[in-house]
Design a protein around this motif. Structure first.
Motif, PDB file in Angstrom:
ATOM      1  N   SER A  64       0.474   5.010   6.414  1.00  9.65           N
ATOM      2  CA  SER A  64      -0.043   4.457   5.157  1.00  9.65           C
ATOM      3  C   SER A  64      -1.532   4.759   5.015  1.00  9.65           C
ATOM      4  CB  SER A  64       0.170   2.941   5.108  1.00  9.65           C
ATOM      5  OG  SER A  64      -0.804   2.287   5.898  1.00  9.65           O
ATOM      6  N   GLU A  65      -2.062   4.429   3.847  1.00  9.74           N
ATOM      7  CA  GLU A  65      -3.474   4.707   3.559  1.00  9.74           C
ATOM      8  C   GLU A  65      -4.419   3.931   4.466  1.00  9.74           C
ATOM      9  OE1 GLU A  65      -3.769   3.835  -0.580  1.00  9.74           O
ATOM     10  OE2 GLU A  65      -2.817   1.866  -0.391  1.00  9.74           O
ATOM     11  N   SER A  66      -3.973   2.781   4.985  1.00 10.43           N
ATOM     12  CA  SER A  66      -4.834   2.009   5.887  1.00 10.43           C
ATOM     13  C   SER A  66      -4.573   2.331   7.357  1.00 10.43           C
ATOM     14  CB  SER A  66      -4.635   0.508   5.658  1.00 10.43           C
ATOM     15  OG  SER A  66      -3.400   0.075   6.196  1.00 10.43           O
TER      16      SER A  66
ATOM     17  N   GLU B 166       0.834  -1.196   0.000  1.00  7.63           N
ATOM     18  CA  GLU B 166       0.000   0.000   0.000  1.00  7.63           C
ATOM     19  C   GLU B 166       0.872   1.250   0.000  1.00  7.63           C
ATOM     20  OE1 GLU B 166      -2.071   0.948   3.780  1.00  7.63           O
ATOM     21  OE2 GLU B 166      -1.469  -1.066   4.398  1.00  7.63           O
TER      22      GLU B 166
ATOM     23  N   VAL C 134       0.565   8.052   2.852  1.00  6.75           N
ATOM     24  CA  VAL C 134      -0.200   9.275   2.594  1.00  6.75           C
ATOM     25  C   VAL C 134       0.325  10.470   3.382  1.00  6.75           C
ATOM     26  CG1 VAL C 134      -2.305   8.068   1.923  1.00  6.75           C
ATOM     27  CG2 VAL C 134      -1.924   8.616   4.343  1.00  6.75           C
TER      28      VAL C 134
ATOM     29  N   GLU D 256      -0.157  13.416  -1.173  1.00  4.99           N
ATOM     30  CA  GLU D 256      -1.028  13.719  -2.309  1.00  4.99           C
ATOM     31  C   GLU D 256      -0.830  15.152  -2.797  1.00  4.99           C
ATOM     32  OE1 GLU D 256      -4.931  12.949  -0.898  1.00  4.99           O
ATOM     33  OE2 GLU D 256      -4.674  10.780  -0.852  1.00  4.99           O
TER      34      GLU D 256
END
Length: 346
Positions: free
Chosen positions: A227-229, A198, A201, A342
């Motif tokens: 991370s995104e999770s 993954e 972010v 992002e």
């Protein structure tokens, strides 16, 4: 089968200790040309590998019929030379970090797409047996949900193995653009993305020059990544780990802990909450001190991707995502704020 004609541009330590050794060991390539700005070095290495020597990559690309190129130059030259080689119809294996900005990296990717050529970034940590096994264990669910990690890559610094020693381009911001974070940290950013499966972010970076005098880049950095999770952990990169190198990673999960390159005997130790411990003896991780990295897997994978027309494991897009983690860390270090990856576009 016709052998691939290979050129190596830049003949410093990484070319001599990995690229050239691995190309020489392959039955599927012919080292055709060598290029280095230091004429004597180019001539000596070309003679060793029975290749033609150049001091100008433009001249090499113009005069030689080459299938693929290894770009082993100072970081600020990665993008322009890779793009020139791609535009000349060559497949490109570029050393890390792939570029000095997101824009440069995107131009490399576009050049590869436009010319229908492979672009691979030489993140060798993905091929280390303990790292491959750890990814398999996580994907199998044997660790359960991953909660956290810590990873580090550090040694005494490039002066110990770089071709130019203390006068190395690694220490000069105008040529390297980034220090230990670009040399070592980007490897770990790529490894974590690969193992966890993954993207990151958010990143908070503490980027310092506190160990070496008369250098204009960082030599010590510690980052916190999310991370995104929601997996959180730390990543350290250093040119001040003496006397021994640290190239370890620890993954903490719901059902246990994986220790990668953290034990003097076992390259991977899996410790489970049910009391079980599994020790994996998968072979020692390679380093320049071992007399070269003649079977890191990088070159074989690059050659195989060309011969069998397959997407390489570390494409330009993959290289860019790992670069963005480092760019985010730099931005965080400068602003003293958490960087949202992002929004990073430096």
């Amino acid at each position: 089968m016709t052998k691939l004609k290979i050129a190596v541009i830049g003949c410093g330590s990484i070319a001599q200790n990995r690229h050239l050794l691995e190309y020489e060991a392959s039955d599927h390539v012919e080292i055709t040309a060598i290029c280095d700005i230091v004429e004597e070095r180019a001539r000596e290495i070309a003679q060793k590998y029975e290749a033609k020597s150049y001091t100008s990559y433009e001249e090499l690309l113009d005069q030689e019929t080459i299938d693929a190129v290894s770009v082993c130059l100072p970081n600020y030259l990665h993008a322009p030379v890779s793009i020139a080689a791609l535009n000349a119809g060559c497949h490109v294996l570029c050393e890390k970090p792939m570029a000095t900005s997101k824009e440069e990296a995107e131009e490399m990717i576009q050049a590869a797409e436009k010319n229908g050529r492979k672009l691979m970034i030489a993140h060798n940590q993905r091929f280390v047996p303990s790292h491959v096994k750890a990814k398999e264990l996580i994907e199998s669910g044997s660790l359960g949900k991953v909660y956290s990690f810590r990873t580090a890559f550090g040694h005494g610094g490039p002066e110990g193995w770089s071709a130019e020693g203390e006068d190395s381009w690694f220490f000069k911001k105008d040529q390297a653009f980034i220090g230990a974070m670009g040399d070592l940290g980007v490897h770990k950013a790529d490894l974590l993305r690969y193992i966890l499966g993954e993207e990151f972010v958010d990143v908070a970076g503490f980027i310092e020059n506190n160990a070496k005098d008369k250098i204009t880049v960082d030599d010590n950095a510690v980052c916190i990544l999310r991370s995104e999770s929601g997996v959180v952990g730390t990543m350290a990169a250093s040119w001040a780990y003496n006397p021994q190198e640290d190239n370890s990673t620890v993954i903490y999960g719901e059902k246990g802990t994986l220790r990668l390159e953290d034990d003097p005997v076992y390259s991977l130790v899996a410790q489970y909450t049910n009391g079980d411990t599994v020790n994996y003896q998968l072979g020692k991780i390679q380093s320049n001190e071992d007399g070269g990295q003649s079977d890191s897997g990088v070159i074989d994978h690059f050659v195989d991707s060309i011969l069998n027309d397959k997407e390489p494991l570390i494409t330009g897009q993959e290289g860019l995502k790992s670069l963005e983690v480092i760019l985010g860390a730099l931005c965080s270090g400068e602003t003293r704020q958490i960087s949202s990856l992002e929004r990073v576009s430096k």
